[in-house]
Design a protein around this motif. Structure first.
Motif, PDB file in Angstrom:
ATOM      1  N   ASP A 237       0.772  -1.239   0.000  1.00 32.59           N
ATOM      2  CA  ASP A 237       0.000   0.000   0.000  1.00 32.59           C
ATOM      3  C   ASP A 237       0.813   1.304   0.000  1.00 32.59           C
ATOM      4  OD1 ASP A 237      -2.089   1.756   0.197  1.00 32.59           O
ATOM      5  OD2 ASP A 237      -2.410   1.431   2.324  1.00 32.59           O
ATOM      6  N   TYR A 238       1.995   1.284   0.532  1.00 31.25           N
ATOM      7  CA  TYR A 238       2.764   2.530   0.597  1.00 31.25           C
ATOM      8  C   TYR A 238       4.256   2.222   0.486  1.00 31.25           C
ATOM      9  CZ  TYR A 238       3.157   0.936   5.402  1.00 31.25           C
ATOM     10  OH  TYR A 238       3.389   0.175   6.506  1.00 31.25           O
ATOM     11  N   ARG A 239       5.043   3.291   0.425  1.00 34.96           N
ATOM     12  CA  ARG A 239       6.489   3.089   0.249  1.00 34.96           C
ATOM     13  C   ARG A 239       7.100   2.570   1.538  1.00 34.96           C
ATOM     14  NH1 ARG A 239       9.203   6.132  -4.387  1.00 34.96           N
ATOM     15  NH2 ARG A 239      11.073   6.429  -3.186  1.00 34.96           N
ATOM     16  N   ILE A 240       7.597   1.344   1.516  1.00 36.73           N
ATOM     17  CA  ILE A 240       8.289   0.860   2.705  1.00 36.73           C
ATOM     18  C   ILE A 240       9.789   0.950   2.521  1.00 36.73           C
ATOM     19  CG2 ILE A 240       6.456  -0.637   3.574  1.00 36.73           C
ATOM     20  CD1 ILE A 240       7.837  -2.961   2.233  1.00 36.73           C
ATOM     21  N   THR A 262       4.243   5.875  -5.034  1.00 28.15           N
ATOM     22  CA  THR A 262       3.720   5.841  -3.663  1.00 28.15           C
ATOM     23  C   THR A 262       3.692   4.444  -3.062  1.00 28.15           C
ATOM     24  OG1 THR A 262       1.604   5.756  -4.732  1.00 28.15           O
ATOM     25  CG2 THR A 262       2.257   7.858  -3.809  1.00 28.15           C
ATOM     26  N   VAL A 263       4.110   3.426  -3.796  1.00 27.27           N
ATOM     27  CA  VAL A 263       4.001   2.058  -3.285  1.00 27.27           C
ATOM     28  C   VAL A 263       5.353   1.341  -3.332  1.00 27.27           C
ATOM     29  CG1 VAL A 263       1.601   1.833  -3.999  1.00 27.27           C
ATOM     30  CG2 VAL A 263       3.419   1.161  -5.578  1.00 27.27           C
ATOM     31  N   THR A 305       2.015  -4.682   6.801  1.00 25.85           N
ATOM     32  CA  THR A 305       1.408  -3.783   5.840  1.00 25.85           C
ATOM     33  C   THR A 305       0.210  -4.424   5.169  1.00 25.85           C
ATOM     34  OG1 THR A 305       2.807  -4.668   4.108  1.00 25.85           O
ATOM     35  CG2 THR A 305       3.579  -2.701   5.224  1.00 25.85           C
ATOM     36  N   ARG A 306      -0.480  -3.557   4.445  1.00 27.03           N
ATOM     37  CA  ARG A 306      -1.615  -4.038   3.681  1.00 27.03           C
ATOM     38  C   ARG A 306      -1.113  -4.314   2.266  1.00 27.03           C
ATOM     39  NH1 ARG A 306      -6.367   0.203   3.315  1.00 27.03           N
ATOM     40  NH2 ARG A 306      -7.286  -0.252   1.294  1.00 27.03           N
ATOM     41  N   LEU A 308      -1.795  -4.510  -1.482  1.00 24.75           N
ATOM     42  CA  LEU A 308      -2.787  -3.827  -2.305  1.00 24.75           C
ATOM     43  C   LEU A 308      -3.316  -4.720  -3.408  1.00 24.75           C
ATOM     44  CD1 LEU A 308      -3.710  -1.034  -1.873  1.00 24.75           C
ATOM     45  CD2 LEU A 308      -2.035  -0.226  -3.521  1.00 24.75           C
ATOM     46  N   MET A 469      -4.983   3.712  -8.477  1.00 22.41           N
ATOM     47  CA  MET A 469      -3.883   2.839  -8.085  1.00 22.41           C
ATOM     48  C   MET A 469      -3.549   2.940  -6.600  1.00 22.41           C
ATOM     49  SD  MET A 469      -1.515   3.248 -11.408  1.00 22.41           S
ATOM     50  CE  MET A 469      -0.447   1.874 -11.660  1.00 22.41           C
ATOM     51  N   GLY A 470      -4.299   3.772  -5.874  1.00 23.26           N
ATOM     52  CA  GLY A 470      -4.035   3.932  -4.447  1.00 23.26           C
ATOM     53  C   GLY A 470      -4.753   2.875  -3.626  1.00 23.26           C
ATOM     54  N   PRO A 471      -4.779   3.076  -2.311  1.00 19.32           N
ATOM     55  CA  PRO A 471      -5.338   2.078  -1.406  1.00 19.32           C
ATOM     56  C   PRO A 471      -6.780   1.679  -1.720  1.00 19.32           C
ATOM     57  CG  PRO A 471      -4.273   3.828  -0.183  1.00 19.32           C
ATOM     58  CD  PRO A 471      -4.233   4.223  -1.610  1.00 19.32           C
TER      59      PRO A 471
ATOM     60  N   MET B   1      13.278   8.968   4.339  1.00 18.40           N
ATOM     61  CA  MET B   1      12.267   7.991   4.787  1.00 18.40           C
ATOM     62  C   MET B   1      12.366   7.778   6.285  1.00 18.40           C
ATOM     63  SD  MET B   1      10.623   4.579   3.693  1.00 18.40           S
ATOM     64  CE  MET B   1      10.462   5.402   2.184  1.00 18.40           C
ATOM     65  N   LEU B   4       9.218   3.209   9.840  1.00 16.75           N
ATOM     66  CA  LEU B   4       7.778   3.137   9.944  1.00 16.75           C
ATOM     67  C   LEU B   4       7.348   2.281  11.111  1.00 16.75           C
ATOM     68  CD1 LEU B   4       7.180   2.746   6.183  1.00 16.75           C
ATOM     69  CD2 LEU B   4       6.344   4.629   7.577  1.00 16.75           C
ATOM     70  N   ILE B   7       1.642   2.850  11.719  1.00 18.40           N
ATOM     71  CA  ILE B   7       1.119   2.768  10.361  1.00 18.40           C
ATOM     72  C   ILE B   7      -0.397   2.640  10.357  1.00 18.40           C
ATOM     73  CG2 ILE B   7       3.204   1.888   9.267  1.00 18.40           C
ATOM     74  CD1 ILE B   7       2.000  -0.913   9.563  1.00 18.40           C
ATOM     75  N   ASP B  10      -2.643   3.079   7.259  1.00 17.65           N
ATOM     76  CA  ASP B  10      -2.784   1.993   6.296  1.00 17.65           C
ATOM     77  C   ASP B  10      -4.120   1.261   6.455  1.00 17.65           C
ATOM     78  OD1 ASP B  10      -1.851   0.496   4.216  1.00 17.65           O
ATOM     79  OD2 ASP B  10      -0.707  -0.897   5.453  1.00 17.65           O
ATOM     80  N   ARG B  43       0.741   8.982   2.857  1.00 19.44           N
ATOM     81  CA  ARG B  43       1.427   8.096   1.909  1.00 19.44           C
ATOM     82  C   ARG B  43       2.408   8.890   1.053  1.00 19.44           C
ATOM     83  NH1 ARG B  43      -1.594   6.270  -2.080  1.00 19.44           N
ATOM     84  NH2 ARG B  43      -0.505   4.376  -2.590  1.00 19.44           N
ATOM     85  N   ILE B  46       5.479  10.132   3.153  1.00 22.69           N
ATOM     86  CA  ILE B  46       6.458   9.083   3.397  1.00 22.69           C
ATOM     87  C   ILE B  46       7.379   8.990   2.191  1.00 22.69           C
ATOM     88  CG2 ILE B  46       6.723   6.579   3.550  1.00 22.69           C
ATOM     89  CD1 ILE B  46       4.212   6.581   5.294  1.00 22.69           C
ATOM     90  N   LYS B  47       6.771   9.115   1.020  1.00 23.00           N
ATOM     91  CA  LYS B  47       7.561   9.068  -0.201  1.00 23.00           C
ATOM     92  C   LYS B  47       8.471  10.290  -0.288  1.00 23.00           C
ATOM     93  CE  LYS B  47       6.559  10.488  -4.640  1.00 23.00           C
ATOM     94  NZ  LYS B  47       5.654  10.715  -5.738  1.00 23.00           N
TER      95      LYS B  47
END
Ligand SMILES: Cc1cc2nc3c(=O)[nH]c(=O)nc-3n(C[C@H](O)[C@H](O)[C@H](O)COP(=O)(O)OP(=O)(O)OC[C@H]3O[C@@H](n4cnc5c(N)ncnc54)[C@H](O)[C@@H]3O)c2cc1C
Ligand code: SF4
Ligand code: SF4
Lengths: 548, 402
Positions: A237-240, A262-263, A305-306, A308, A469-471, B1, B4, B7, B10, B43, B46-47
């Protein structure tokens, strides 16, 4: 009988993946009149189904030095001509406790042979660059990996070609190659949205249809054997992560975590598939388990995380000599002059390679095409920047220029369209109302995509803008976008309703394999909105248009 | 970054319920609302932290979005922490002083007559408005003479004599502005046979957090946790506060926003009406004289977030003669120091407008609410006097005129 429509041109390019789009642009830059035919949408084939790694070549350095060298050369070129499609993140190769420690040294050595800058760094330094990395890693290397957005890249190539006069026909399939004796002279086409059939004739036909090249060759009476190999990926779902994280071992499943806008993506697996199944491949449960497990080893946060969605693509590997037992399968770039190989003139195939090497492939194909057309024109794609990448981008300046529009909106638009942001956002026109709130897509951006970027339906729009393309995968933006198709005269209201259904079905396909936790809750809610509130499932459509 | 850890963004399923409940998004189009400022743009931040939007500053941290969210997303926390994590901290004299309630209080209480006199004068108001960006329309709470603590110290002995005791976190407002409320707390607790212990404390941190002084807020938090724990655990006492925002900070902002472990005191913390309500339920109800007053009750945002409104209402219902109308839940708009800033003043008043209208429709003799800043806001924006529930209760107990 009604006379069939007929288009005459110099060159025909079949396939709107990165390779085809690159070839179209290359030819157009050389002054060749060209037509591109794509059966679905640009980058809807393998180009849109990979993890968008701008390889430094390090991943191939130990096993395939030639590919590694190609990668690093193209890496440097693309960072100049395709700035807005690329994030120069840098990459790490990290050794986990269970990995063979000797691979580390081997990689350093082979990178040296290939000319790839590869630098050993301390574990602390690696953790500083990538705070979410597994702290138990034993060693780390730094390489010039990056990420590349395949949709944007393909679209920018097509946009440039179109602005220079090329003709682009999407949602138009080539149903067969027209032969006159020992020459291929044109192609039969069918517009899949209107059902209209027509012919295109040209002096040279470039087959850039990727893994579908086998079918296309067959229609021209040519035997070309593909060995498709499926690869699956999951999206977080997001940038890890900040940078591309590779596992320092002989390439295997679930080795890479790639940050993409963003992912983040975890890739990839590798499974042989039968050629007649390439249009129906799906992600298997065991692949997802493998990817998540391996991803978690690199970045432990993955487990919280989720996920997607999950998706897969097919690598087009080719048997060069036409042998059927597959001993001579090539993983590199394959350029075939069918006049020489099969005694069929006017027809060439460009396939294999990587997204990364699309420009080189295009150059090779265009060189051969020009030779066949007896044109002496030099390739210019090494130095001519793509539209949007003309100048180096400065976010702070753009944010200032567009004062009054939220930073998140300006930044996202700039990120996606580079210099062309000036054609998209207007402070005075209030065109920056958000259509997609997850990815900050404005009405202005959608108008631009409809008018300039060949977006014909909401799925196409997603590839141009990241809408959906988001959550939430299209919960709010999809119906707003459907309305805009009508507002900007790109569809009737019935058509736009159907688009909406198609789009949601497409989204649903990618979510199905990962339905648990928050993704499941989200989907349930989305379903309730569209079904319970809008009654979309009960809308009836006349049976015509694009074959579903 | 960033690394995290938190969260919760999310878990957002984009239902937009939070946006519907956000009083600020309703009042101004400059604020896109909790969903967008919270999980959506988090989101992006974070980027790339540069994607931070200025509009985040409009959030009042009322936490109404968090109450509404079915997915337990810590929306307001995300917004607050983004504010201080990513905004370049520009020093503003005004914000510095607004945030330092204890510093201001300890000085002002020494010369309270002067301060209270001067602050009303036109040239002073003009100066504040022009140079400090504090709106001239804003009325300030009066400063008291001396501190509550020094008054209390004279009564410490009597309080320590009680068999059961509670530690009372009085907060800056009682200490510097409204000693009477502190005294009322003593009246009420003593009436149910509980002695009141006051220990060393610093500002709970709410105004510091709102103005981005996070390090200072953390320091205060550590001090308070330590000090309260020391006094409470020694005598097995509970810790009570009569300010809903102080209470909220001790309970929730410390762990969630400041990421400070408050487990040493968490189980002992009670907002005062919860403490009283519990005793009442156990049959420990003091003798009360009728308070024949028509009152409207306004529930403060932070008390709602803690789920404490029911306790206050139940306690008020026990007061004989009190004619109570419970107002529809609305934010008053002041949000601590927010309403003291010129750039937000109009928004604050617009947010509160609905509440003011509702109060007027009831036309009560007094308004009751648990929060001191709600009191300032309502008293400034309507013709009604505002009292704390404990004060009303104390009048029922001591029979003095309300
Ligand atoms: C899982 C996976 C991961 C990968 N990861 C990376 C990576 O990280 N980095 C990298 O550089 N490369 C990567 N690759 C390789 C890269 O994706 C491909 O090499 C590249 O996208 C091929 O592009 P293409 O244009 O040649 O083919 P495609 O993108 O498949 O384009 C062919 C197009 O032709 C169209 N077409 C087919 N038949 C017809 C017809 N009859 N009429 C009209 N149109 C037709 C199709 O619709 C399609 O759009 C990966 C590949 C896979 C499978
Ligand atoms: S805390 Fe209050 S003002 Fe801030 S977003 Fe939530 S509801 Fe809106
Ligand atoms: S209420 Fe919660 S789940 Fe719904 S949009 Fe707001 S943050 Fe997301």
């Amino acid at each position: 009988m009604r006379l069939m429509k007929r288009i005459e041109t110099e060159a025909i390019v079949i396939g709107g993946g990165a390779t085809g789009a690159g070839t179209l642009r290359d030819l157009t830059l050389r002054g060749v009149r060209a037509v591109l035919i794509e059966k679905s949408d640009m980058a809807s084939g393998t180009t849109g189904r990979n993890h968008g790694l701008l390889h430094s070549g390090a991943r191939y350095a130990v096993n395939d030095l030639e590919s590694a060298r190609e990668c690093i050369r193209e890496n440097k070129i693309l960072k100049k001509i395709a700035r807005h499609c690329i994030e120069d993140t840098g990459g790490l190769f990290v050794t986990l406790p269970e990995d063979d420690p000797s691979y580390h040294g081997k990689l350093i050595e082979h990178c040296k042979y290939a000319g790839i800058r590869c630098e050993e760094i301390s574990v602390q330094e690696a953790l500083r660059i990538e705070p979410n990395l597994n702290p138990n890693i034993l060693a780390a290397l730094r390489v010039p990996d990056g990420t590349i957005d395949p949709f944007r890249l393909t679209s920018a190539n097509v946009l440039d070609a179109q602005e220079r006069g090329a003709i682009v026909l999407t949602h138009t399939g080539v149903s067969g190659v027209i032969r006159e004796g020992d020459r291929a002279t044109g192609v039969n086409c069918r517009d899949r949205r209107t059902g209209e059939e027509f012919e295109v004739f040209g002096g040279i036909i470039v087959n850039a249809s990727g893994v579908w090249g086998q079918e296309l060759c067959a229609s021209a009476g040519i035997a070309l054997r593909m060995f498709p190999s499926k690869g699956s990926m999951v999206i977080i779902d997001y940038r890890i992560n900040n940078v591309v994280v590779n596992r320092c071992r002989v390439p295997s499943d679930g080795d890479i975590v790639v940050p993409g806008d963003t992912v983040s993506l975890i890739g990839t697996t590798s499974k042989k598939v039968d050629y007649d199944k390439i249009d129906e491949i799906t992600v298997d449960q065991d692949e997802i388990a493998t990817l998540l497990e391996s991803g978690e080893k690199l970045i432990p946060n993955v487990s919280r995380t989720r996920v997607l969605r999950a998706y897969c693509g097919v690598r087009p590997l080719i048997a060069v000599s036409g042998e059927m037992d597959g001993r001579e399968i090539s993983r590199g770039i394959v350029l075939i002059d069918h006049e020489k190989r099969d005694s069929v003139g006017g027809f060439i195939t460009i396939a294999g390679g990587k997204l990364m090497t699309y420009r080189l492939m295009a150059e090779m194909a265009a060189d051969l095409a020009c030779a066949k057309l007896n044109l002496k024109k030099r390739c210019r794609t090494r130095t001519t920047a793509l539209p949007g990448s003309e100048r180096k981008l400065d976010q702070a300046k753009s944010v200032k220029f567009f004062t009054g529009i939220p930073n998140s909106v300006v930044g996202s638009t700039l990120y996606r369209h580079g210099q062309r942001i000036r054609n998209i956002l207007h402070r005075d026109k209030r065109n920056y109302g958000l259509i997609c709130e997850c990815e900050m897509v404005t009405e202005g951006e959608i108008e631009y995509a409809l008018k300039k970027l060949n977006a014909k339906d909401i799925v196409d729009l997603r590839r141009r803008t990241r809408i959906g393309m988001g959550p939430c995968q299209g919960q709010l933006c999809a119906y707003r976008a459907a309305g805009l198709f009508v507002k900007y005269d790109s569809a009737t209201s019935t058509e736009s309703n159907k688009m909406l259904v198609d789009f949601l079905e497409e989204r649903w396909k990618g979510i199905k394999p990962v339905l648990w936790g928050d993704a499941l809750r989200s989907v349930e809610f989305c379903y309730w909105i569209y079904q319970g509130l809008f009654g979309l499932g009960d809308v009836k459509f006349p049976e015509e248009g694009e074959d579903r | 970054m960033i690394k995290l850890e938190n969260i919760s963004f999310d878990h957002c399923i984009k239902c937009t319920v939070c946006t519907i409940y956000c009083p600020v998004a309703r009042a101004t189009h400059h604020f896109p609302g909790p969903k967008q400022s919270g999980p959506d743009t988090e989101r992006l931040r974070i980027k790339n932290p540069e994607l931070l939007d200025d509009s985040l500053k409009y959030c009042t941290n009322c936490k109404r979005c968090e109450i509404a969210c079915p997915s337990n997303v810590k929306i307001a926390d995300i917004i607050q922490s983004s504010k201080w994590r990513y905004f370049k901290n520009v020093f503003r004299v005004r914000d510095f002083f607004l945030a330092r309630t204890d510093l201001m209080g300890s000085v002002a209480t020494r010369v309270s007559y002067l301060v209270n006199f001067f602050i009303k004068l036109f040239p002073v108001k003009f100066f504040l408005d022009r140079f400090m960006k504090i709106p001239s329309e804003r009325r300030f709470p009066k400063y008291a003479q001396g501190t509550f603590l020094s008054w209390y110290n004279k009564h410490r002995k009597e309080q320590e004599a009680f068999a059961e005791k509670a530690v009372y976190f009085h907060g800056c407002y009682v200490n510097y502005n409204n000693h009477d409320l502190g005294k009322d707390v003593l009246t009420v607790l003593n009436a149910i046979n509980v002695g009141v212990i006051v220990t060393d404390e610093k500002c709970c941190g709410v105004p510091l957090i709102a103005n981005g002084y996070i390090d200072k807020a953390r320091k205060n938090a550590l001090f308070n946790i330590h000090s309260l724990e020391k006094s409470a655990s020694a005598i097995g006492a509970r810790i009570v506060s009569a300010s809903s925002s102080c209470s909220f900070a001790l309970k929730h902002e410390y762990p969630n926003l400041l990421e400070i472990d408050n487990s040493a005191i968490l189980d002992d913390l009670d907002y005062i009406t919860r403490f009283i309500h519990e005793r009442f339920e156990n049959g420990n109800v003091p003798a009360m004289k009728p308070v024949p007053v028509r009152a409207a009750y306004h529930s403060p945002c932070h008390l709602e977030r803690m789920g404490g409104v029911m306790n206050t209402i139940e306690v008020l219902k026990k007061i004989p003669g009190l004619d109570l109308t419970i107002l529809h839940s609305e934010c008053c708009g002041i949000a601590g120091t927010y309403g003291f800033k010129k750039e937000y003043y109009k928004v604050a008043q617009k947010v509160g407008a609905e509440l003011f209208k509702r109060i007027e429709r009831v036309n009560p003799e007094i308004v009751i609410t648990d929060c001191e800043t709600c009191k300032w806001q309502i008293e400034m924006s309507t013709p009604y006097r505002v009292e704390h529930p404990v004060t009303v209760l104390a009048r029922a107990i001591d029979g003095k005129k309300l």
